[in-house]
Design a protein around this motif. Structure first.
Motif, mmCIF file in Angstrom:
data_model
loop_
_atom_site.group_PDB
_atom_site.id
_atom_site.type_symbol
_atom_site.label_atom_id
_atom_site.label_comp_id
_atom_site.label_asym_id
_atom_site.label_seq_id
_atom_site.Cartn_x
_atom_site.Cartn_y
_atom_site.Cartn_z
ATOM 1 N N LEU A 86 0.845 -1.192 0.000
ATOM 2 C CA LEU A 86 0.000 0.000 0.000
ATOM 3 C C LEU A 86 0.885 1.248 0.000
ATOM 4 N N SER A 87 0.288 2.401 0.180
ATOM 5 C CA SER A 87 1.024 3.656 0.340
ATOM 6 C C SER A 87 0.564 4.324 1.631
ATOM 7 N N THR A 88 1.391 5.256 2.121
ATOM 8 C CA THR A 88 1.056 5.973 3.349
ATOM 9 C C THR A 88 1.801 7.298 3.372
ATOM 10 N N LYS A 89 1.392 8.187 4.257
ATOM 11 C CA LYS A 89 2.034 9.498 4.353
ATOM 12 C C LYS A 89 3.288 9.422 5.218
ATOM 13 N N SER A 90 4.214 10.332 4.929
ATOM 14 C CA SER A 90 5.407 10.460 5.772
ATOM 15 C C SER A 90 5.054 11.249 7.030
ATOM 16 N N ARG A 91 5.864 11.117 8.041
ATOM 17 C CA ARG A 91 5.672 11.892 9.254
ATOM 18 C C ARG A 91 7.014 12.345 9.779
ATOM 19 N N SER A 92 7.031 13.085 10.867
ATOM 20 C CA SER A 92 8.271 13.645 11.407
ATOM 21 C C SER A 92 9.028 12.595 12.211
ATOM 22 N N TRP A 93 10.354 12.773 12.251
ATOM 23 C CA TRP A 93 11.189 11.890 13.042
ATOM 24 C C TRP A 93 11.004 12.176 14.530
ATOM 25 N N ARG A 94 11.168 11.122 15.343
ATOM 26 C CA ARG A 94 10.975 11.276 16.781
ATOM 27 C C ARG A 94 11.816 10.252 17.534
ATOM 28 N N ARG A 95 11.957 10.508 18.819
ATOM 29 C CA ARG A 95 12.696 9.597 19.690
ATOM 30 C C ARG A 95 11.977 8.276 19.831
ATOM 31 N N ASP A 96 12.773 7.251 20.077
ATOM 32 C CA ASP A 96 12.234 5.945 20.443
ATOM 33 C C ASP A 96 12.186 5.898 21.967
ATOM 34 N N ASP A 97 10.990 5.885 22.527
ATOM 35 C CA ASP A 97 10.830 5.950 23.983
ATOM 36 C C ASP A 97 11.325 4.701 24.700
ATOM 37 N N ARG A 98 11.646 3.668 23.962
ATOM 38 C CA ARG A 98 12.135 2.442 24.594
ATOM 39 C C ARG A 98 13.588 2.555 25.044
ATOM 40 N N LEU A 99 14.288 3.588 24.544
ATOM 41 C CA LEU A 99 15.695 3.763 24.885
ATOM 42 C C LEU A 99 15.941 5.188 25.367
ATOM 43 N N PRO A 100 16.928 5.382 26.237
ATOM 44 C CA PRO A 100 17.256 6.754 26.667
ATOM 45 C C PRO A 100 17.844 7.537 25.493
ATOM 46 N N ALA A 101 17.678 8.843 25.547
ATOM 47 C CA ALA A 101 18.156 9.707 24.461
ATOM 48 C C ALA A 101 19.660 9.565 24.254
ATOM 49 N N SER A 102 20.410 9.279 25.325
ATOM 50 C CA SER A 102 21.866 9.160 25.224
ATOM 51 C C SER A 102 22.298 7.974 24.369
ATOM 52 N N GLU A 103 21.384 7.050 24.108
ATOM 53 C CA GLU A 103 21.707 5.878 23.304
ATOM 54 C C GLU A 103 21.129 5.977 21.895
ATOM 55 N N GLN A 104 20.684 7.184 21.513
ATOM 56 C CA GLN A 104 20.127 7.399 20.182
ATOM 57 C C GLN A 104 20.840 8.574 19.514
ATOM 58 N N THR A 105 21.028 8.475 18.206
ATOM 59 C CA THR A 105 21.566 9.583 17.429
ATOM 60 C C THR A 105 20.389 10.448 17.007
ATOM 61 N N LEU A 106 20.239 11.588 17.671
ATOM 62 C CA LEU A 106 19.058 12.424 17.456
ATOM 63 C C LEU A 106 19.336 13.487 16.394
ATOM 64 N N ALA A 107 18.536 14.544 16.387
ATOM 65 C CA ALA A 107 18.519 15.494 15.270
ATOM 66 C C ALA A 107 19.806 16.296 15.104
ATOM 67 N N ASP A 108 20.624 16.411 16.165
ATOM 68 C CA ASP A 108 21.756 17.332 16.132
ATOM 69 C C ASP A 108 22.765 17.028 15.033
ATOM 70 N N ILE A 109 22.937 15.777 14.687
ATOM 71 C CA ILE A 109 23.956 15.409 13.700
ATOM 72 C C ILE A 109 23.502 15.676 12.266
ATOM 73 N N TYR A 110 22.199 15.780 12.062
ATOM 74 C CA TYR A 110 21.658 15.832 10.702
ATOM 75 C C TYR A 110 21.499 17.263 10.197
ATOM 76 N N GLY A 111 21.538 17.394 8.863
ATOM 77 C CA GLY A 111 21.374 18.702 8.233
ATOM 78 C C GLY A 111 22.608 19.086 7.439
ATOM 79 N N LYS A 112 22.650 20.333 6.982
ATOM 80 C CA LYS A 112 23.766 20.817 6.182
ATOM 81 C C LYS A 112 24.985 21.069 7.077
#
Length: 269
Positions: A13-39
């Motif tokens: 099927l098809s579906t709409k895109s959505r915004s990126w978000r944290r995975d609540d199953r893990l602490p933020a310190s164990e995830q690569t969040l928005a800071d690294i991404y972009g120009k």
């Protein structure tokens, strides 16, 4: 680290895109969040959030289940730093290949993918919040296809982003060496065949101020001691690191004629 997803090519099927978000199953310190991404400023490079499980791969079956599965691919635990062209074209084209084959042939596919993590992967984002991070230079993908005749086909891929991502690690024009790095290129001014002979220049008494009094040849075949009156003399050393008796007699002032930072065989820039 790796991901896995099942695809039913007969129910895509098809579906709409959505915004990126944290995975609540893990602490933020164990995830690569928005800071690294972009120009990346001054580099002309953009780092994308690269899906490991492609957004459309789990979107099949009932629409509500498909929508929820598509949403789940936008957790940061499913993202890896990928250069923009690599993400949208090189890695993206491989994703299209796998899904198109499942869709057109109504096949069931199990797809596993992940980064190839090496201990020498370069760090990026030292000054960014949460940084620095090691950026993978390549990614792998394995697709297991179940054919209509119930036989199985397995295909594996490794796709590098080396040429694409290398720009973010290139040095700027002003990037002075450390003292240790400069020593790699340092040579005694008075060493025969080094500077004086190659440049055909006369340095007069300047070599007496040369801080590189001792130089070990590239092949490790001997050490050289600068003596104020005799120039650069080859010496041998005992087990304790001191010149042998004959050399001490030949150069009785071997310790006293050298700058203090050379009394012991060390060198300094």
């Amino acid at each position: 680290m790796w991901t896995a997803v099942n695809i039913d090519g007969s129910k895509v099927l098809s579906t709409k895109s959505r915004s990126w978000r944290r995975d609540d199953r893990l602490p933020a310190s164990e995830q690569t969040l928005a800071d690294i991404y972009g120009k990346v400023p001054g580099k002309g490079v953009q780092i994308d959030r690269g899906h490991l499980v492609r957004r459309l791969d789990p979107v099949w079956g009932d629409q509500d289940v498909a929508d929820r599965a598509g949403d789940d691919t936008f957790h940061y635990t499913n993202a890896a730093p990928q250069e923009h062209v690599y993400n949208s074209e090189i890695w993206g084209n491989l994703e299209d290949f796998v899904l198109a084959r499942a869709d057109k042939k109504a096949q069931r596919v199990s797809v596993m993918a992940g980064p190839i993590l090496r201990p020498d992967d370069d760090f990026f984002g030292k000054t960014l919040p949460g940084g620095p991070w090691q950026v993978p230079w390549s990614f792998w993908k394995v697709a297991v296809f179940k054919r209509e005749d119930k036989t199985v086909s397995v295909t594996g891929f490794v796709v590098e982003q080396t040429a694409n991502i290398a720009l973010i690690f290139e040095s700027t024009r002003y990037n002075p060496y450390t003292v240790e790095q400069a020593r790699v290129y340092q040579r005694p001014v008075h060493q025969p065949g080094a500077l004086r002979r190659r440049g055909n220049r006369q340095y007069g008494k300047q070599p007496s101020a040369d801080h590189l009094a001792c130089h070990r040849r590239r092949a490790g075949c001997g050490a050289f001691l600068y003596h104020r009156d005799r120039g650069c003399c080859r010496i041998t050393r005992n087990a304790d690191g001191r010149p042998d008796r004959q050399d001490r007699e030949h150069h009785p002032a071997w310790r006293h004629d050298l700058p203090s930072d050379h009394r012991g065989g060390t060198s300094a820039v």
